[in-house]
Design a protein around this motif. Sequence first.
Motif, PDB file in Angstrom:
ATOM      1  N   MET A 180      49.121  -7.670  10.161  1.00 48.23           N
ATOM      2  CA  MET A 180      47.882  -8.391  10.053  1.00 48.23           C
ATOM      3  C   MET A 180      47.442  -8.371   8.605  1.00 48.23           C
ATOM      4  N   GLN A 181      46.978  -9.506   8.126  1.00 51.42           N
ATOM      5  CA  GLN A 181      46.515  -9.602   6.758  1.00 51.42           C
ATOM      6  C   GLN A 181      44.993  -9.653   6.749  1.00 51.42           C
ATOM      7  N   ILE A 182      44.404  -8.928   5.853  1.00 46.81           N
ATOM      8  CA  ILE A 182      42.958  -8.958   5.675  1.00 46.81           C
ATOM      9  C   ILE A 182      42.686  -9.965   4.568  1.00 46.81           C
TER      10      ILE A 182
ATOM     11  N   PRO B 282      32.379  -4.183  10.624  1.00 45.08           N
ATOM     12  CA  PRO B 282      33.495  -4.988  10.120  1.00 45.08           C
ATOM     13  C   PRO B 282      33.402  -5.355   8.646  1.00 45.08           C
ATOM     14  N   ALA B 283      32.185  -5.417   8.088  1.00 43.32           N
ATOM     15  CA  ALA B 283      32.038  -5.747   6.673  1.00 43.32           C
ATOM     16  C   ALA B 283      32.429  -4.595   5.751  1.00 43.32           C
ATOM     17  N   SER B 284      32.661  -3.422   6.332  1.00 46.04           N
ATOM     18  CA  SER B 284      33.070  -2.264   5.542  1.00 46.04           C
ATOM     19  C   SER B 284      34.577  -2.283   5.328  1.00 46.04           C
ATOM     20  N   ASN B 285      34.977  -2.231   4.073  1.00 44.94           N
ATOM     21  CA  ASN B 285      36.412  -2.181   3.762  1.00 44.94           C
ATOM     22  C   ASN B 285      37.090  -1.006   4.451  1.00 44.94           C
ATOM     23  N   ASP B 286      36.432   0.150   4.429  1.00 45.16           N
ATOM     24  CA  ASP B 286      37.020   1.349   5.030  1.00 45.16           C
ATOM     25  C   ASP B 286      37.194   1.184   6.543  1.00 45.16           C
ATOM     26  N   ASP B 287      36.168   0.676   7.228  1.00 43.80           N
ATOM     27  CA  ASP B 287      36.262   0.486   8.679  1.00 43.80           C
ATOM     28  C   ASP B 287      37.357  -0.515   9.027  1.00 43.80           C
ATOM     29  N   LEU B 288      37.407  -1.605   8.290  1.00 46.92           N
ATOM     30  CA  LEU B 288      38.411  -2.630   8.558  1.00 46.92           C
ATOM     31  C   LEU B 288      39.818  -2.085   8.344  1.00 46.92           C
ATOM     32  N   ARG B 289      39.997  -1.368   7.256  1.00 44.71           N
ATOM     33  CA  ARG B 289      41.310  -0.764   6.972  1.00 44.71           C
ATOM     34  C   ARG B 289      41.691   0.250   8.062  1.00 44.71           C
ATOM     35  N   THR B 290      40.709   1.025   8.517  1.00 47.30           N
ATOM     36  CA  THR B 290      40.967   2.001   9.578  1.00 47.30           C
ATOM     37  C   THR B 290      41.419   1.296  10.854  1.00 47.30           C
ATOM     38  N   LEU B 291      40.738   0.212  11.233  1.00 48.35           N
ATOM     39  CA  LEU B 291      41.130  -0.533  12.445  1.00 48.35           C
ATOM     40  C   LEU B 291      42.543  -1.081  12.323  1.00 48.35           C
TER      41      LEU B 291
ATOM     42  N   THR C 101      45.138  -4.325  18.199  1.00 46.57           N
ATOM     43  CA  THR C 101      45.452  -5.416  17.276  1.00 46.57           C
ATOM     44  C   THR C 101      44.431  -6.540  17.422  1.00 46.57           C
ATOM     45  N   ASP C 102      44.082  -6.877  18.662  1.00 45.54           N
ATOM     46  CA  ASP C 102      43.085  -7.926  18.901  1.00 45.54           C
ATOM     47  C   ASP C 102      41.720  -7.516  18.337  1.00 45.54           C
ATOM     48  N   ILE C 103      41.356  -6.258  18.525  1.00 42.76           N
ATOM     49  CA  ILE C 103      40.078  -5.757  18.026  1.00 42.76           C
ATOM     50  C   ILE C 103      40.058  -5.806  16.494  1.00 42.76           C
ATOM     51  N   ALA C 104      41.145  -5.389  15.858  1.00 39.01           N
ATOM     52  CA  ALA C 104      41.234  -5.447  14.393  1.00 39.01           C
ATOM     53  C   ALA C 104      41.165  -6.892  13.906  1.00 39.01           C
ATOM     54  N   SER C 105      41.770  -7.814  14.645  1.00 39.66           N
ATOM     55  CA  SER C 105      41.713  -9.235  14.272  1.00 39.66           C
ATOM     56  C   SER C 105      40.292  -9.768  14.359  1.00 39.66           C
ATOM     57  N   THR C 106      39.568  -9.364  15.404  1.00 40.63           N
ATOM     58  CA  THR C 106      38.166  -9.776  15.524  1.00 40.63           C
ATOM     59  C   THR C 106      37.362  -9.255  14.341  1.00 40.63           C
TER      60      THR C 106
END
Length: 192
Positions: free
Chosen positions: A1-3, A43-52, A67-72
């Motif tokens: 998954m790409q951020i 989700p706007a937190s870089n750290d939280d997003l990277r953790t997911l 994976t679906d949750i991280a995509s959301t």
Amino acid sequence: MQINKLNSVNFGAKFLTNTEISKYNPKKKTYQPLNVSLVEIEPASNDDLRTLVNVAKGWGKNHTYATDIASTASGIAGDFLPAENFKIYALTRQDENYEKLNEHKILGLAQIELEKHQPAELAYLQVNPETAYASDTRQYKQIGTGFINVLKKIYNKAITLSSVYSATNFYEKNGFELIDPNKLRYIWRPGK
């Protein structure tokens, strides 16, 4: 998954409450109560997003709900999804510094979808696969039930969901009522 978009936000996950699961005590050869933390992911937190994203990668080589949750979360962070329609939660053994979640302490993830005048929709619930029925002496038990119990406190009017066949017994044991057998649609209401 790409951020696609990483904001420079300094805040992170927010502690909401504790819930109880069971942890195996090898000396006593029994399971004992363990308090764990429910946090709301930002989700706007870089750290939280990277953790997911890291949790999703670590929990399975194949497609997982994580994976679906991280995509959301990525969609919310990239302004492709409206943040007010989604809540993402993690159940963690971590008991401090929630703004810096430790991916190795996350026991489960859930995504709730919100629509006006509708019950909260439990879109995804996943427990760390290493803790889900791995063996009779797995380290943790009742993670899913602990997660459901705390979500019931937050969304205390009703929760709906669409189940997969293998999870129907779990939801029924946790008080959800089958409302559409063809689509495996369930609802939980307090007092039922």
